[in-house]
Design a protein around this motif. Structure first.
Motif, mmCIF file in Angstrom:
data_model
loop_
_atom_site.group_PDB
_atom_site.id
_atom_site.type_symbol
_atom_site.label_atom_id
_atom_site.label_comp_id
_atom_site.label_asym_id
_atom_site.label_seq_id
_atom_site.Cartn_x
_atom_site.Cartn_y
_atom_site.Cartn_z
ATOM 1 N N LYS A 133 0.862 -1.166 -0.184
ATOM 2 C CA LYS A 133 -0.070 0.016 -0.121
ATOM 3 C C LYS A 133 0.919 1.418 0.059
ATOM 4 O O LYS A 133 2.032 1.405 0.883
ATOM 5 C CB LYS A 133 -0.999 -0.151 1.349
ATOM 6 C CG LYS A 133 -2.028 1.045 1.141
ATOM 7 C CD LYS A 133 -2.747 1.192 2.578
ATOM 8 C CE LYS A 133 -3.753 2.054 2.578
ATOM 9 N NZ LYS A 133 -4.649 2.255 3.696
ATOM 10 N N GLY A 134 0.593 2.110 -0.950
ATOM 11 C CA GLY A 134 1.109 3.395 -1.050
ATOM 12 C C GLY A 134 2.311 3.635 -1.990
ATOM 13 O O GLY A 134 2.903 4.560 -2.162
ATOM 14 N N ASP A 135 2.975 2.357 -2.387
ATOM 15 C CA ASP A 135 4.074 2.393 -3.562
ATOM 16 C C ASP A 135 3.492 2.883 -4.794
ATOM 17 O O ASP A 135 2.171 2.528 -5.185
ATOM 18 C CB ASP A 135 4.420 0.880 -3.725
ATOM 19 C CG ASP A 135 5.409 0.284 -2.377
ATOM 20 O OD1 ASP A 135 5.543 0.964 -1.681
ATOM 21 O OD2 ASP A 135 5.456 -0.933 -2.440
ATOM 22 N N ILE A 136 4.512 3.489 -5.264
ATOM 23 C CA ILE A 136 3.971 4.096 -6.945
ATOM 24 C C ILE A 136 4.586 3.166 -7.878
ATOM 25 O O ILE A 136 5.775 2.847 -8.077
ATOM 26 C CB ILE A 136 4.545 5.464 -7.103
ATOM 27 C CG1 ILE A 136 3.929 6.375 -5.916
ATOM 28 C CG2 ILE A 136 4.138 5.892 -8.527
ATOM 29 C CD1 ILE A 136 4.486 7.752 -5.827
ATOM 30 N N ILE A 137 3.494 2.573 -8.696
ATOM 31 C CA ILE A 137 4.061 1.367 -9.516
ATOM 32 C C ILE A 137 3.809 2.154 -11.036
ATOM 33 O O ILE A 137 2.670 2.755 -11.488
ATOM 34 C CB ILE A 137 3.239 0.126 -9.439
ATOM 35 C CG1 ILE A 137 3.556 -0.335 -8.162
ATOM 36 C CG2 ILE A 137 3.666 -0.858 -10.609
ATOM 37 C CD1 ILE A 137 2.728 -1.702 -7.753
ATOM 38 N N THR A 138 5.226 2.145 -11.756
ATOM 39 C CA THR A 138 5.100 2.550 -13.141
ATOM 40 C C THR A 138 4.488 1.598 -14.107
ATOM 41 O O THR A 138 5.006 0.695 -14.111
ATOM 42 C CB THR A 138 6.138 3.309 -13.408
ATOM 43 O OG1 THR A 138 6.759 4.568 -12.337
ATOM 44 C CG2 THR A 138 6.254 3.550 -15.018
ATOM 45 N N ILE A 139 3.451 2.197 -14.951
ATOM 46 C CA ILE A 139 2.998 1.287 -15.988
ATOM 47 C C ILE A 139 3.265 1.971 -17.219
ATOM 48 O O ILE A 139 2.763 3.090 -17.630
ATOM 49 C CB ILE A 139 1.288 0.983 -15.693
ATOM 50 C CG1 ILE A 139 1.056 0.451 -14.462
ATOM 51 C CG2 ILE A 139 0.886 0.167 -17.031
ATOM 52 C CD1 ILE A 139 -0.347 0.184 -14.039
ATOM 53 N N ALA A 178 11.727 8.370 -12.164
ATOM 54 C CA ALA A 178 12.681 8.960 -11.373
ATOM 55 C C ALA A 178 11.697 9.853 -10.381
ATOM 56 O O ALA A 178 12.037 9.733 -9.083
ATOM 57 C CB ALA A 178 13.710 9.866 -12.035
ATOM 58 N N ASP A 179 11.007 10.668 -10.876
ATOM 59 C CA ASP A 179 10.367 11.425 -10.043
ATOM 60 C C ASP A 179 9.367 10.592 -8.989
ATOM 61 O O ASP A 179 9.141 11.195 -7.998
ATOM 62 C CB ASP A 179 9.475 12.285 -10.896
ATOM 63 C CG ASP A 179 8.631 13.510 -10.157
ATOM 64 O OD1 ASP A 179 9.435 14.523 -9.632
ATOM 65 O OD2 ASP A 179 7.433 13.433 -9.928
ATOM 66 N N ALA A 180 8.769 9.454 -9.402
ATOM 67 C CA ALA A 180 7.710 8.556 -8.577
ATOM 68 C C ALA A 180 8.814 7.769 -7.810
ATOM 69 O O ALA A 180 8.046 7.211 -6.907
ATOM 70 C CB ALA A 180 6.898 7.753 -9.569
ATOM 71 N N HIS A 181 9.926 7.707 -8.011
ATOM 72 C CA HIS A 181 10.621 6.564 -6.933
ATOM 73 C C HIS A 181 10.126 5.213 -7.265
ATOM 74 O O HIS A 181 10.229 4.594 -6.389
ATOM 75 C CB HIS A 181 10.746 7.351 -5.574
ATOM 76 C CG HIS A 181 11.318 8.591 -5.463
ATOM 77 N ND1 HIS A 181 12.696 8.739 -5.872
ATOM 78 C CD2 HIS A 181 10.581 9.484 -5.127
ATOM 79 C CE1 HIS A 181 12.658 10.008 -5.522
ATOM 80 N NE2 HIS A 181 11.958 10.515 -4.810
ATOM 81 N N SER A 182 9.482 4.835 -8.408
ATOM 82 C CA SER A 182 9.072 3.397 -8.595
ATOM 83 C C SER A 182 10.143 2.350 -8.571
ATOM 84 O O SER A 182 11.168 2.677 -9.115
ATOM 85 C CB SER A 182 8.326 3.309 -9.884
ATOM 86 O OG SER A 182 7.228 4.356 -9.977
ATOM 87 N N ARG A 183 9.686 1.292 -7.662
ATOM 88 C CA ARG A 183 10.533 0.286 -7.709
ATOM 89 C C ARG A 183 10.089 -0.818 -8.753
ATOM 90 O O ARG A 183 10.869 -1.725 -9.296
ATOM 91 C CB ARG A 183 10.465 -0.271 -6.306
ATOM 92 C CG ARG A 183 11.578 -1.660 -6.021
ATOM 93 C CD ARG A 183 11.278 -2.017 -4.604
ATOM 94 N NE ARG A 183 10.021 -2.692 -4.394
ATOM 95 C CZ ARG A 183 9.857 -3.993 -4.877
ATOM 96 N NH1 ARG A 183 10.838 -4.621 -5.241
ATOM 97 N NH2 ARG A 183 8.719 -4.606 -4.585
ATOM 98 N N ILE A 184 8.647 -0.983 -9.217
ATOM 99 C CA ILE A 184 8.183 -1.877 -10.048
ATOM 100 C C ILE A 184 7.562 -1.213 -11.161
ATOM 101 O O ILE A 184 6.792 -0.102 -11.342
ATOM 102 C CB ILE A 184 7.028 -2.599 -9.448
ATOM 103 C CG1 ILE A 184 7.336 -3.503 -8.332
ATOM 104 C CG2 ILE A 184 6.172 -3.385 -10.484
ATOM 105 C CD1 ILE A 184 6.154 -3.884 -7.340
ATOM 106 N N LEU A 185 8.065 -1.812 -12.489
ATOM 107 C CA LEU A 185 7.766 -1.219 -13.711
ATOM 108 C C LEU A 185 6.677 -2.255 -14.438
ATOM 109 O O LEU A 185 7.241 -3.394 -14.500
ATOM 110 C CB LEU A 185 8.711 -0.747 -14.618
ATOM 111 C CG LEU A 185 8.620 -0.334 -16.082
ATOM 112 C CD1 LEU A 185 7.720 0.946 -16.367
ATOM 113 C CD2 LEU A 185 9.933 -0.137 -16.967
#
Length: 635
Positions: A133-139, A178-185
């Protein structure tokens, strides 16, 4: 729909047919609009009660920290509770939620039950990969069903999705990761566009190299093209979905009404992209309500929003609002004119689409080919049509209305922004229409056109478009930059507490709003303010022109002179005589002050991948300057 005069002025009214109005949810606008303004919180409370809440809110609107408004505080919900879970308890579970067609012609369908199963499976995959919960995931994906499944799966576990349009370049993707500090793409090997596979995974690989925060990349195999897969980082979607980790049972995370649902970056046509943050509660209420009333969705309807899920239009009106309303939504992967200019009309006939929503850019592009391609198809299933993304010029409106709607389908010309989450100024199916006007504000919204000091301008005069009140679907902030959120949207009219839209507009004597365009696109010639959209509409009203872009170039005498770039319809050729004819045509339409000093012919215009004309690129070319950042430019 009947018109009471020929289409030759802003006073031409097109009245909806009784066949449309008799089924409309809203029978009368003025009374309900007045009530929604008088008791705004009461109106939105009533609409919110139509959705599922795990826990009811304590307060409808918390305005104690303006302009960081909060809605339905204390309430517990999740957009998935309303988009999927509640439908699984009714007969809707067996209804088609999604119809998908790929550009090569392949097809998939998902019932609400099947979509719910796939979302739960992928939600469990994300959890297994450490998402919380709260992680930012890039799609970063093409227009395939998995993009919708991925978005919904993020929401289900309380993660925040950041969808980056699948046509963006390495730089644009890397900057957003980079701006979202995503760990998962989440991505794909590619998609199909105009018959060719795109290379999404290769772009994603380079973006991950530049933004090393990613340690898990999940890719859908779509095109079958060879692509690099890094051990311990890259995984195939289909492999993971076949593993025991992908259980079809996953409980939906209960989120606070103000918990973030998604980040969506503005296109970045000027400056650094801004990550706008939307939340579960208010966004769910606003997107669901606007869709229900404006497009009058009925249980048996088939809805097609021909946008991309990577834009706010796709978020709100391909994914969330249709699913919250239990609608059947259509998603198409490819280009509107591939392999032929009848692709869209063929699909409307094939799937029995009742409501069709697209952009003026697309309509003008298809106008080039004339009516014959559309006339080959039975489009009688259509009941309503819509327009989104920019002001629609009257000539394109009329072509859309006559050729596609066959003179029977009202056009819902909607004005809104990434920042607003949903429609702000829009007709309803009962609204008499003026071609080119977004008509009147949606319920709960007080909208005005004012001068720099905040004074209302006279009817017919141009000014700044402002929104005078908070609304549930509003973006809450810019990710990591609340100061810029205030600076950009709230500082100019801080005293009044108004939201500055950045658009120029005017209101006519009947209270109808006419959007001129971005304030950046308003030209000052000899002291007069001229909207680029007005000049472009005048040029497109000439039978030789299908698209136009107008910019201002510096001039020592007039301040600016008008430089226009035009695209010809089939059957017309460039000539000096046509240039003169076009200049005289603009004289007649708008007056000599709007006459372009220069007109040049082109095969296409530089546009962002969402279809907006990049006028700064045209200006740089005309002045022989560097064109700047082109990461958002379409191929």
């Amino acid at each position: 729909m009947k018109k009471n005069s020929v289409l030759n002025s802003t006073n031409s009214l097109y009245h909806p047919d009784k066949s449309v109005t008799k089924h409309a949810r809203i029978k009368e606008y003025d009374k309900l609009y007045k009530e929604s303004i008088t008791d705004r919180e009461g109106f939105w409370s009533k609409e919110a009660k139509g959705l599922h809440w795990y826990q009811k809110w304590d307060k409808v609107l918390d305005d104690s920290n303006k302009p960081f408004y909060k809605w339905f505080t204390g309430g517990k919900t999740n957009v998935i509770a309303n988009a999927i879970d509640r439908h699984l308890l009714t007969e809707t579970k067996n209804k088609l939620a999604l119809i998908w067609e790929g550009e090569p012609g392949d097809m998939k369908t998902f019932s609400y039950f099947a979509l719910g199963r796939e979302v739960s499976k992928f939600a469990n995959v994300l959890k297994a990969m450490g998402a919380k919960k709260g992680d930012i995931i890039t799609i970063y994906m093409p227009q395939i069903p998995e993009i919708i499944i991925a978005m919904l799966a993020c929401a289900k576990i309380g993660a925040v999705h950041s969808v980056v349009y699948g046509g963006f370049s390495v730089e644009a993707l890397a900057e957003r990761i980079a701006d979202a500090h995503s760990r998962i793409l989440i991505t794909a090997d590619g998609g199909f566009r105009r018959g060719k596979p795109t290379q999404l995974k290769a772009i994603a690989d380079e973006a991950m190299r530049r933004s090393p925060t990613i340690d898990v990349c999940i890719a859908v195999r779509r095109t079958g093209e060879e692509c690099y897969m890094e051990n311990d980082r890259d995984f195939w979607w289909h492999d993971l979905m076949g593993m025991p980790i992908a259980s079809s049972k996953c409980e939906t995370e209960q989120t606070d009404a103000e918990d973030p649902l998604f980040i969506l970056y503005t296109s970045g046509t000027t400056g650094k992209p801004k990550g706008l943050l939307h939340t579960h509660g208010g966004y769910s209420v606003y997107a669901s309500t606007t869709f229900k009333y404006v497009f009058d969705i009925q249980p048996a309807d088939r809805w097609w929003c021909a946008a991309d899920p990577g834009w706010i239009t796709g978020h709100s009106y391909i994914v969330y609002a249709p699913l919250m309303n239990g609608a059947t939504t259509l998603l198409y992967e490819g280009a509107p004119n591939h392999p032929y200019p009848n692709r869209w009309w063929q699909m409307i006939e094939k799937y029995g689409v009742n409501i069709f929503y697209t952009s003026p850019t697309a309509i003008r592009g298809l106008m080039r080919y004339g009516a014959s391609w559309a006339d080959k198809h039975d489009l009688s299933s259509l009941r309503l049509m819509g327009s989104v993304g920019e002001p629609i010029n009257p000539e394109a409106w009329k072509w859309y209305y006559d050729v596609i709607g066959k003179g029977h389908c009202p056009i819902m010309d909607t004005w809104w922004q990434t920042e607003t989450g949903g429609f702000m100024i829009t007709p309803l199916p009962i609204t008499p229409l003026k071609p080119g006007s977004a008509t009147k504000p949606f319920f709960g919204n007080e909208v005005a056109v004012v001068d720099e000091a905040g004074k209302a301008v006279p009817a017919g005069a141009e000014g700044n478009l402002v929104i005078k009140n908070p609304w549930p679907g509003m973006a809450r902030t810019i990710l990591g930059d609340p100061d810029q959120f205030i600076e950009k949207y709230w500082k100019h009219y801080k005293k009044q507490g108004w939201y500055l839209t950045g658009d120029s507009a005017k209101v006519d004597k009947d209270g109808y709003f006419w959007i001129i365009g971005r304030n950046d696109d308003v030209l000052k010639v000899s002291g007069y303010r001229l909207g680029s959209a007005e000049i472009e509409s005048a040029l497109v009203s000439h039978p030789a022109i299908t698209e136009a872009a107008a910019i201002g170039l510096p001039d020592s005498l007039k301040g600016n002179i008008i430089h226009a770039t035009v695209i010809l319809r089939e059957g017309f050729a460039p000539s000096d005589a046509l240039v003169e004819e076009l200049k005289k045509h603009v004289d007649n339409e708008l007056g000599p002050i709007a006459r372009p000093a220069h007109i040049e012919f082109a095969e296409k215009l530089p546009k962002t991948r969402s279809g907006k004309i990049m006028r700064r690129v045209l200006k740089a070319r005309a002045l022989g300057q560097e064109e700047g950042d082109l990461t958002t430019l379409e191929e």
